[in-house]
Design a protein around this motif. Structure first.
Motif, PDB file in Angstrom:
ATOM      1  N   ILE A   1       0.844  -1.200   0.000  1.00  0.00           N
ATOM      2  CA  ILE A   1       0.000   0.000   0.000  1.00  0.00           C
ATOM      3  C   ILE A   1       0.872   1.240   0.000  1.00  0.00           C
ATOM      4  O   ILE A   1       0.671   2.182  -0.782  1.00  0.00           O
TER       5      ILE A   1
ATOM      6  N   ASP B   1       2.739   1.576  -3.199  1.00  0.00           N
ATOM      7  CA  ASP B   1       1.815   1.591  -4.342  1.00  0.00           C
ATOM      8  C   ASP B   1       2.238   0.546  -5.382  1.00  0.00           C
ATOM      9  O   ASP B   1       2.402   0.839  -6.562  1.00  0.00           O
TER      10      ASP B   1
ATOM     11  N   THR C   1       3.657   8.253   4.523  1.00  0.00           N
ATOM     12  CA  THR C   1       2.265   7.992   4.881  1.00  0.00           C
ATOM     13  C   THR C   1       2.008   8.292   6.348  1.00  0.00           C
ATOM     14  O   THR C   1       0.905   8.652   6.733  1.00  0.00           O
TER      15      THR C   1
ATOM     16  N   ASP D   1      -3.054  12.090   0.878  1.00  0.00           N
ATOM     17  CA  ASP D   1      -4.031  11.006   0.790  1.00  0.00           C
ATOM     18  C   ASP D   1      -4.400  10.535   2.187  1.00  0.00           C
ATOM     19  O   ASP D   1      -3.903   9.536   2.689  1.00  0.00           O
TER      20      ASP D   1
ATOM     21  N   GLN E   1      -6.034   6.885   2.733  1.00  0.00           N
ATOM     22  CA  GLN E   1      -5.076   5.775   2.762  1.00  0.00           C
ATOM     23  C   GLN E   1      -4.369   5.716   4.099  1.00  0.00           C
ATOM     24  O   GLN E   1      -4.228   4.646   4.700  1.00  0.00           O
TER      25      GLN E   1
ATOM     26  N   HIS F   1     -10.784  -0.699   0.221  1.00  0.00           N
ATOM     27  CA  HIS F   1      -9.888  -1.609   0.946  1.00  0.00           C
ATOM     28  C   HIS F   1     -10.595  -2.941   1.223  1.00  0.00           C
ATOM     29  O   HIS F   1     -10.194  -3.975   0.705  1.00  0.00           O
TER      30      HIS F   1
ATOM     31  N   LYS G   1      -9.528   6.250  -4.964  1.00  0.00           N
ATOM     32  CA  LYS G   1      -8.516   7.154  -5.495  1.00  0.00           C
ATOM     33  C   LYS G   1      -9.109   8.251  -6.370  1.00  0.00           C
ATOM     34  O   LYS G   1      -8.417   9.177  -6.754  1.00  0.00           O
TER      35      LYS G   1
END
Length: 395
Positions: free
Chosen positions: A67, A70, A154, A161, A164, A225, A233
């Motif tokens: 994840i 990507d 992240t 994002d 995510q 998910h 997205k």
């Protein structure tokens, strides 16, 4: 099963996550069979699911890693993470020279001390293969997953994002809690500290109930998910946020920029339709929309309506604009708003306004608010409160 066979979304992520759930399911089935004393069925379940138990920690780490990076496929070296699963297959394979397994003893130990405390030989390798290697794999891959997250962008709050990031943190924290809790009985056993397995079951159930209640209020956490049919997205259209003061209440009003629609007919092109045919077309359009409920389709366009009625597109546009008195977008949204008002009293206490609006054909919450305001002259909450007050006065 939904994830494993899903055609949408990232196929690699879907399969990795489904394997994690299959493993958890197998572990639960094994414990249920053990506590009920079904040693014959337990032997089948244990042999079938054991390779998944040793693959699940690697799947968990690879899921988080893919994840963040990507990725849609594993690197060659990443397949080495499944070596413990391969060893587990060798371990449970009934080799001719292998020692006979005492499934009655395994059943009693699992029922009394839990999965990670099993110190009875269950296959080709010594019992340490189970009660040492399995917890070690869980702790190692949990640590690697957190390390991977903390090293990535992240983990930063400024990451654009947010959906995510929110899902990864939710999934990682939940898995860490349950996996750590499942390892506690094994550590207590090693330290010879007395405990009751029932207490851990109760804590697991309470924690699971809390998570279910939380996700009922935030179902969008699963979009893209667990529920991979939703394209998480896809970027929303630009919105303008305005605060609408309604006295004591403050409501957020979402205004969405209207889509630029291309003219359906050339400028200056005259549309000549006899009066009787105009009325017939108008009646057919309304009847089709009401009976077939085509407005519930998110991507329904005027060209689809024309194809259904087998009339030219510019005739449809002319009738809607001049005979009905609305443009196509406002006309179809009027049906959607009315459908929403019929469904809200039935489903309003079960699902969110956003979910009902989505069922009504609206692509986004912003489009819904904008259409509702245009159709009813008030925002949804204000309008619904007025309707409730009017019903109470009539009583």
């Amino acid at each position: 099963m939904h994830l494993f066979f899903a055609k949408k979304g990232n196929k690699l992520l879907n399969v990795l996550l489904s394997l994690i759930f299959f493993s958890r399911f197998g572990q639960i089935v094994t414990i249920v069979l053990a506590t009920s004393g079904q040693s014959n069925f337990l032997s089948v379940a244990f042999l079938a699911f054991t390779p998944l138990y040793y693959a699940a920690p690697a799947c968990f780490y690879l899921y988080i890693s893919c994840i963040i990076d990507d990725r849609t496929e594993l690197k060659k070296l990443q397949w080495l993470h499944f070596i413990p699963a391969l060893l587990a297959i060798i371990h449970v394979t009934p080799w001719p020279t292998a020692t006979e397994i005492d499934w009655n003893s395994i059943t009693r130990h699992l029922a009394a001390k839990g999965y990670f405390s099993l110190k009875v030989r269950s296959g080709l390798f010594p019992s340490s293969f189970h009660y040492i290697l399995r917890p070690l794999l869980v702790l190692s891959y949990l640590t690697l997953a957190w390390f991977k997250l903390l090293r990535s962008k992240t983990a930063e709050s400024k990451n654009p994002d947010q959906s995510q990031r929110f899902w990864i943190l939710f999934f990682l924290r939940t898995a860490t809690f349950f996996q750590t809790l499942s390892l506690v009985p094994a550590f207590l056993t090693m330290l010879h500290i007395p405990y009751t397995l029932t207490s851990f079951v109760i804590v697991n159930c309470l924690a699971l109930l809390a998570i279910i209640l939380y996700t009922l209020h935030k179902p969008n956490i699963f979009y893209g998910h667990l529920l991979v049919a939703v394209d998480w997205k896809k970027k929303p259209e630009p919105l303008i946020r305005l605060t609408e003061d309604t006295g004591k209440q403050h409501e957020i009003r979402y205004i969405e920029k209207e889509e630029n629609e291309k003219p359906l007919s050339k400028p200056g092109k005259k549309v000549k339709i006899p009066a009787n045919q105009l009325a017939e077309y108008s009646f057919s359009m309304k009847k089709l929309m009401e009976e077939a409920e085509l407005y519930l389709l998110h991507d329904f366009q005027i060209i689809d309506l024309a194809a259904k009625l087998d009339i030219p597109v510019h005739h449809c546009s002319y009738i809607i604009n001049n005979h009905i008195g609305k443009n196509f977008r406002d006309w179809i949204n009027g049906y959607r708003v009315n459908y929403f008002l019929k469904q809200y009293p039935i489903k309003g206490d079960k699902i969110t306004i956003e979910a009902i609006a989505n069922e009504s054909g609206f692509k986004s919450l912003a489009t819904f608010y904008n259409a509702f305001k245009k159709e009813k002259g008030a925002m949804p909450s204000h309008y619904l409160n007025q309707e409730e007050s009017r019903k109470l006065l009539n009583k």
